[in-house]
Write an enzyme that holds these catalytic residues in place. Structure first.
Site, PDB file in Angstrom:
ATOM      1  N   TYR A 260       0.826  -1.050  -0.036  1.00 34.59           N
ATOM      2  CA  TYR A 260      -0.037  -0.057   0.007  1.00 34.59           C
ATOM      3  C   TYR A 260       1.066   1.229  -0.057  1.00 34.59           C
ATOM      4  O   TYR A 260       1.673   1.427   0.988  1.00 34.59           O
ATOM      5  CB  TYR A 260      -0.878   0.002   1.171  1.00 34.59           C
TER       6      TYR A 260
ATOM      7  N   TYR B  95      -5.881   4.240  -7.966  1.00 37.44           N
ATOM      8  CA  TYR B  95      -5.925   4.268  -6.409  1.00 37.44           C
ATOM      9  C   TYR B  95      -7.159   3.676  -6.047  1.00 37.44           C
ATOM     10  O   TYR B  95      -8.171   4.245  -6.360  1.00 37.44           O
ATOM     11  CB  TYR B  95      -5.864   5.726  -6.096  1.00 37.44           C
TER      12      TYR B  95
END
Lengths: 127, 387
Positions: free
Chosen positions: B286, B336
């Site tokens: 992440y 994203y």
């Protein structure tokens, strides 16, 4: 640099009563007497939910800082300040040049009183 | 009967500045794509887990949107950026226990509005009257994730000497991967100089330290190894998993900014998989900010605590490096979709379907999810091989 306006809610009423009279309030545990952040609901030391308000000295040091650049506005300096009583508070640093801010820098509380909102604690270099 | 959990389907919608579709529509499309990818029919789905982004409107009603009947599992999951990993974990446990057989896990969001119709990114932050504690932080200038993560990164820099140039190496390396990824939104290579000269957002972050914002949806199908055996795609085995929610005390001696949840969720997942960090071939981390990838590398043990800066600057990252990290370009350069960004690329890599960006080895693929301001963490260990 001016701060924005903020309104009180039930959880922050006493805190903002404090800022109105020029006091920075934090929490103190009724059982172990340990310090806690203003927004704490449980003592970080013993787990007690019984917390009372107490005035902080209003002095501390910069733990971390950021210079925030927003379009169409001058940059502002924000920081996490560790109060001498131990809790952290997220605040704006005023009267500090961005390039002069350092970790560990000593700072002292002041209060901004924007029209139409509560008095907000800001910190400035202590000397 | 082998009920060991696998990922058998992956659905990725059109991504990026895609207007005119709501998040629930992206979510439904993503599930349909994942079901088709797996070689299944929608009516064979008997479990559905949803995770909504900031539009907040992807939830239980997705069942009706998809016309799914007689579900045996249905829930909204919310642990922010760690949710994708968490959904797969709950789906894996449901499949392993026999509670459900085919579980769809989906994230979708549509924060971008068409500027020609007066919109803008919904992530832009404060609007309306500010109240309470959060309002005081916002009124003080701390009104976005950018600023909170900047404060975390700044602490790491002061404590360990991490530099902006070191963070820049992560951005440059991931863009090089993205150049090989047809799904990526940003494919033009960048240099360290580009990173350093990109405008400030919240120091120490330049623009190129920050993730993209995307409209779209991603879904995966979790089922059992037995069920997957005659499906359309190579099964991706879910070999280990873990979560961590540090609950940082904001006061003296806090680890905020210095240690992330990866330090706890990583070992939990690796132990379950029966491997060590040295066995990981591909790491999909992440990376809402370059710093998030850096602290994850440290906390997983790819390098020692505090040495993430020199580590990422050593040339270890990127397509020519020795460690395959964020092979699709990550959230910085591809798209994203919260935790679905690393998860989707991990599934592609574990299947060996990475094309020009396929990692040389893919026996063990690590996926990290990170939510809130380092508040929530998930880890998955995926593999093309059964245990």
């Amino acid at each position: 640099m001016p701060v924005g306006t903020v309104l009180r809610d039930a959880a922050t009423a006493e805190f903002f009563d404090g800022t109105a009279r020029g006091e920075l309030l934090i929490r103190r545990c009724d059982e172990c007497r340990g310090p806690a952040a203003p927004q704490a609901r449980t003592c970080p030391h013993c787990g007690s939910p019984l917390l009372s308000w107490t005035p902080a000295a209003g002095t501390g040091q910069v733990v971390s800082w950021s210079v925030v650049h927003a379009k169409g506005a001058p940059p502002i300096v924000v920081a996490i300040v560790e109060l001498d009583e131990e809790p952290w508070i997220q605040v704006q640093l005023t009267d500090a040049l961005p390039e002069e801010v350092r970790g560990g820098m000593r700072v002292r509380v002041a209060f901004e009183r924007p029209e139409g909102g509560e008095a907000i604690p800001v910190f400035r270099p202590a000397n | 009967m082998n009920r060991a959990p696998v990922i058998a389907g992956l659905g990725i919608t059109e991504m990026g500045k895609v207007y005119g579709r709501s998040a629930p529509e992206f979510a439904a499309d993503a599930v349909r794509l994942a079901v088709t990818d797996a070689g299944l029919e929608p009516h064979q789905v008997d479990g559905l887990l949803t995770n909504t982004g900031i539009t907040g409107d992807v939830g239980l009603s997705l069942q009706r949107d998809l016309g799914l009947r007689h579900l045996r599992l249905l829930s909204e999951v919310q642990a922010y950026g760690s949710s994708a990993g968490a959904m797969v974990q709950y789906a894996a446990m449901a499949v392993s226990s026999g509670m459900a057989d085919v579980v769809a896990c989906v994230f979708a969001d549509a924060p971008l509005k068409d500027k020609s119709t007066g919109g803008g990114a919904a992530y832009a932050g404060a609007g309306g009257a500010l109240t309470g504690w959060q309002g005081m932080a916002a009124a003080s200038g701390i009104y976005s994730a950018n600023t909170m993560y900047a404060l975390a990164a700044s602490r790491h820099m002061q404590t360990y000497g991490t530099t902006s140039e070191q963070l820049g190496h992560i951005a440059v390396a991931q863009r090089a991967w993205a150049a090989r990824n047809p799904l990526a939104q940003m494919r033009t290579p960048i240099t360290l100089e580009d990173h350093q000269s990109s405008r400030w957002i919240a120091e120490p972050f330049h623009l190129l330290d920050c993730c993209l914002v995307s409209n779209g949806g991603v879904a995966v199908i979790v089922t059992s190894a037995d069920r997957a055996a005659d499906l359309a795609q190579p099964a991706v085995h879910i070999r280990g998993w873990g979560q961590a929610h540090p609950g940082y005390v904001m006061g003296k001696d806090s680890e905020f900014g210095l240690v992330s949840g990866a330090a706890l969720s990583g070992p939990t997942a690796l132990k379950m998989a029966g491997i060590t960090i040295a066995d990981i071939d591909v790491a999909e981390l992440y990376d809402c900010y370059t710093y998030t990838a850096l602290i994850s590398l440290e906390d997983y043990g790819f390098c020692a605590k505090g040495e993430g800066g020199p580590f990422v600057a050593s040339g270890v990252l990127g397509p020519e490096g020795s460690l395959a990290v964020n092979t699709g370009g990550g959230q910085l350069s591809s798209y994203y979709m919260w935790g679905m960004t690393p998860l989707s690329e991990a599934v592609i890599q574990a299947r060996g379907q990475g094309g020009d960006r396929q990692a040389r080895r893919n026996d063990m693929v690590l996926v990290s999810g990170n939510g809130g301001v380092l508040d929530h963490h998930s880890t998955l260990i995926l593999s093309p091989h059964a245990r």
